[in-house]
Motif scaffolding. Sequence first.
Motif, PDB file in Angstrom:
ATOM      1  N   ALA A   8     -15.264 -47.651   8.060  1.00 28.51           N
ATOM      2  CA  ALA A   8     -15.897 -47.847   9.357  1.00 28.51           C
ATOM      3  C   ALA A   8     -15.971 -49.339   9.668  1.00 28.51           C
ATOM      4  N   SER A   9     -15.933 -49.660  10.967  1.00 30.65           N
ATOM      5  CA  SER A   9     -15.966 -51.069  11.374  1.00 30.65           C
ATOM      6  C   SER A   9     -17.247 -51.752  10.920  1.00 30.65           C
ATOM      7  N   LYS A  10     -18.366 -51.029  10.908  1.00 31.47           N
ATOM      8  CA  LYS A  10     -19.641 -51.621  10.445  1.00 31.47           C
ATOM      9  C   LYS A  10     -19.546 -52.013   8.989  1.00 31.47           C
ATOM     10  N   GLU A  11     -18.942 -51.154   8.170  1.00 30.74           N
ATOM     11  CA  GLU A  11     -18.782 -51.462   6.753  1.00 30.74           C
ATOM     12  C   GLU A  11     -17.880 -52.668   6.552  1.00 30.74           C
ATOM     13  N   ALA A  13     -17.312 -55.085   8.723  1.00 29.55           N
ATOM     14  CA  ALA A  13     -18.026 -56.276   9.202  1.00 29.55           C
ATOM     15  C   ALA A  13     -19.013 -56.773   8.150  1.00 29.55           C
ATOM     16  N   ASP A  14     -19.702 -55.843   7.485  1.00 28.39           N
ATOM     17  CA  ASP A  14     -20.641 -56.250   6.438  1.00 28.39           C
ATOM     18  C   ASP A  14     -19.918 -56.885   5.263  1.00 28.39           C
ATOM     19  N   ASP A  17     -18.853 -60.241   6.307  1.00 25.89           N
ATOM     20  CA  ASP A  17     -19.983 -61.050   6.764  1.00 25.89           C
ATOM     21  C   ASP A  17     -19.695 -61.658   8.139  1.00 25.89           C
ATOM     22  N   HIS A  19     -19.902 -60.710  12.622  1.00 27.21           N
ATOM     23  CA  HIS A  19     -20.509 -59.866  13.649  1.00 27.21           C
ATOM     24  C   HIS A  19     -19.557 -58.713  13.992  1.00 27.21           C
ATOM     25  N   VAL A  20     -20.122 -57.556  14.360  1.00 25.31           N
ATOM     26  CA  VAL A  20     -19.295 -56.392  14.699  1.00 25.31           C
ATOM     27  C   VAL A  20     -18.409 -56.689  15.908  1.00 25.31           C
ATOM     28  N   ARG A  21     -18.927 -57.394  16.901  1.00 24.86           N
ATOM     29  CA  ARG A  21     -18.110 -57.753  18.064  1.00 24.86           C
ATOM     30  C   ARG A  21     -16.983 -58.699  17.672  1.00 24.86           C
ATOM     31  N   ARG A  24     -14.284 -56.610  16.186  1.00 24.65           N
ATOM     32  CA  ARG A  24     -13.485 -55.893  17.175  1.00 24.65           C
ATOM     33  C   ARG A  24     -12.422 -56.801  17.778  1.00 24.65           C
ATOM     34  N   HIS A  43     -16.069 -45.523  17.704  1.00 22.88           N
ATOM     35  CA  HIS A  43     -16.129 -46.546  16.662  1.00 22.88           C
ATOM     36  C   HIS A  43     -14.781 -46.634  15.942  1.00 22.88           C
TER      37      HIS A  43
END
Length: 205
Positions: A8-11, A13-14, A17, A19-21, A24, A43
Amino acid sequence: MDVQVWMASKEVADRLDVHVRTLRNWLDLFVPAHERLKNPQGHYLISENGFTLLKEVKERKDSGNSSLREIQRQLIDEGRIPEEMLLSEELSSVEETAITLATSNKLDPGMREMERSVQDALIQFQNELTQLTSLNHMQSTILQKITDIEERQESLRLEIRRVTFEMDLMQQRLTRRKERYARHEPRWSLNPFRWFTRSDRAAEH
């Protein structure tokens, strides 16, 4: 058999390190379309190869003064990503500004709102650019098909003309044969019954 793993994009991004934007925007710049998917909720899902590319971008970004456009050009020259992913300098400049705003820890609420507006405008511009590229490709395909159809129509017209000429020629030959046969047709029939009929008619007269 290898199984493709999607993150997932959130994973992602974490792990990177960022930002999610920001992630993207990096997806549009560095990850080919077949290495990223969208789930029904909108997503992004990123493949292992896509994550490797993003990790490489993060390392190059953190280790030097290269801009995202320079990193993109480097990856293209290395054959890591296709050249079609190269965006215009204007888009790159806007993207750099947005990422700088997103990664800054000193943003006040007003600047954060401006950052979100810039990010939204950037995403919309990227989508429009992608649609424009697709339309140009579709237009080229349609024009090529029209050209093929016109060439086939011309070939068909030539074939019809040839067949018509041959039919006229055959008709002329048939007409000449009929005329020739009519001129040389024997007066007396080879049917013996017709001879007797004619003799009987002559006797009656």
